[in-house]
Design an enzyme around this catalytic site. Sequence first.
Site, PDB file in Angstrom:
ATOM      1  N   GLU A 143       3.258   4.228  -9.612  1.00 14.12           N
ATOM      2  CA  GLU A 143       4.635   4.582  -9.987  1.00 14.12           C
ATOM      3  C   GLU A 143       5.324   3.430 -10.704  1.00 14.12           C
ATOM      4  OE1 GLU A 143       6.798   5.464  -6.429  1.00 14.12           O
ATOM      5  OE2 GLU A 143       5.430   7.104  -5.894  1.00 14.12           O
ATOM      6  N   ASP A 179      -5.205  -7.256   3.847  1.00 17.34           N
ATOM      7  CA  ASP A 179      -5.910  -7.911   4.952  1.00 17.34           C
ATOM      8  C   ASP A 179      -6.641  -6.871   5.808  1.00 17.34           C
ATOM      9  OD1 ASP A 179      -6.154 -10.501   6.501  1.00 17.34           O
ATOM     10  OD2 ASP A 179      -5.272  -9.255   8.064  1.00 17.34           O
TER      11      ASP A 179
HETATM   12  C1  NOJ Z   1      -8.382 -12.005   7.506  1.00 17.18           C
HETATM   13  C2  NOJ Z   1      -7.587 -13.198   7.139  1.00 17.18           C
HETATM   14  O1  NOJ Z   1      -8.067 -13.713   5.929  1.00 17.18           O
HETATM   15  C3  NOJ Z   1      -7.716 -14.169   8.291  1.00 17.18           C
HETATM   16  O2  NOJ Z   1      -7.209 -15.422   7.973  1.00 17.18           O
HETATM   17  C4  NOJ Z   1      -7.026 -13.567   9.473  1.00 17.18           C
HETATM   18  O3  NOJ Z   1      -7.212 -14.396  10.603  1.00 17.18           O
HETATM   19  C5  NOJ Z   1      -7.569 -12.185   9.791  1.00 17.18           C
HETATM   20  N1  NOJ Z   1      -7.760 -11.372   8.627  1.00 17.18           N
HETATM   21  C6  NOJ Z   1      -6.635 -11.447  10.710  1.00 17.18           C
HETATM   22  O4  NOJ Z   1      -5.469 -11.102  10.016  1.00 17.18           O
END
Ligand code: NOJ
Length: 557
Positions: free
Chosen positions: A269, A220
């Site tokens: 790994e 993310d």
């Molecule tokens: C991207 C994620 O896909 C989204 O849903 C989220 O709100 C933001 N990152 C923050 O984590």
Amino acid sequence: MTDRLIARRDPAAPTASWWRHAVIYQIYPRSFADSDGDGIGDLPGIRSRLPYLRDLGVDAVWLSPFYASPQADAGYDVADYRAVDPVFGTLDDARGLIADAHDLGLRVIVDLVPNHCSEEHEWFRRAVAEGPGSPFRDRFHFRPGRGEDGSLPPNDWPSIFGGPAWTRTTNPDGTPGEWYLHLFAPEQPDFNWDHPAVADEFRTILRFWLDLGVDGFRIDVAHGLVKEPGLPDLGAETEWHLLDVGVSPCFDRDGVHEIYRDWRRILDEYPGERVAVAEAWAPTLERVAAYVRPDELHQAFNFTYLGTAWNAAAQRETIDASLAAMRAVGAPATWTLSNHDVVRHTNRLMQAGEGDVAGRRPARVDQVAGLRRARAASLLLLALPGSAYLYQGEELGLPEVVDLPPEVRQDPAFHRDTGQDGYRDGCRVPIPWQGDRAPYGFGPAGGPSWLPQPDDWAQLSVAAQEQVPGSTLSLYRAALAIRRSHPDLGAADNLRWADAGDDLLVFDRGRFRCTVNLGPEPVRIDRPGEMLIASGPVDADPDSVLLPGDTTVWWSR
Ligand code: NOJ
Ligand code: MG
């Protein structure tokens, strides 16, 4: 066909580079299947539906976060990276899910959220509770405010979800205190990745899930971890959106790559090619490609493709640019049209020129025409070399739900921003599995669902489409089966364009041919060979074919 659909992954088969051509299905856990009737999907629900995904013919699932979380941003605010939130189940449920998936030949990718945690994370709670000087404050970005009484945010950065990217804390004695940085909601404090404890912690989190047997991670905000020292003001550029970032003090900074080289060593790994895919909103495809250099991550989402308008020239240009950028670093291209953050492509591809490129603002569209175009686009996507990401429900042709009343909406962006126009709840409405009325088998009959489902979704349910030739579900199943078995549709970077009229795209991959009419009018073409599958009705005679608008056909030459 049936044999192919139920074929299990042969454990003895080589795993080499499975991810280079994998079809990866995104499960949004809270909206997939609810086993306990609380209206929120959960891990046992997902487990019970895994055979459906095996039959659909995907290679892997990616699960959005199911970790312990107050759910301020639907789980992208993690309080404990090694625990399953009770709303989704237990760690044993996660183990069982991974084992069941592997038995069915499905790999499992989990979401990792390293840019920020939850305000309920132990480190952050201690940082706040212990007041200025707490060593835990160094693991985040705490700063005194500006102005005489410190009542102004430390810099001018806006939050992606609206409002300032800073929130002021209260000292243990009740006086106003320092501010902390959150690029997203205030409940999501950003980690300070210059602190060695943060890097160490994420190494152990990676190992924790790898030891549990996951096949990879979706990272993310992979482009956000490293901030420019001193956190300088943006100045004139006080607005940003993930897609528009150019040179930025907090996005796509060169320092992030060191982190991914470190993670790659950890992934390597483990046996069986464990992978990572970056959610990196970098300004150019070349900048995105940097995340998938040979010693970094394996894949990066192709948001440029997601944001490309539905016209032949634009599609061809993005496809070529994507393939070229990834070829330069030896990584597979990835293709995606929908996810939990953007307007479903049944609507979005009809919204050309409206709103921003990621389509965060859904519009009402002609649903019949929207579905027709979406099916054509999906069939094009599945014919491209590289890896495809599907989002749950697109195989049912679900439309974006555009009329959710404000009181049911949960997207923090909705509540912090303009408070209108929709945002991300409309693509997160729970899946209809069967039956005449809500929750359509999403949970127990008569039970709730965390977002209301439309009254007219019975015809879109899995059960309603399963045995119906020509249904969107049948189209996806058949396309995925062909993709798996066709010798020229593997990982090979073998796309060759053929000459075509203005609104047409025609390309070959070995003996495979894909023809797409992106225009409004039917176009007559020479018949290329045996028709494998079509996204909609097509008139073909032995010599020629009338290819209707918004239609894709796969051929064997
Ligand atoms: C991207 C994620 O896909 C989204 O849903 C989220 O709100 C933001 N990152 C923050 O984590
Ligand atoms: Mg539940």
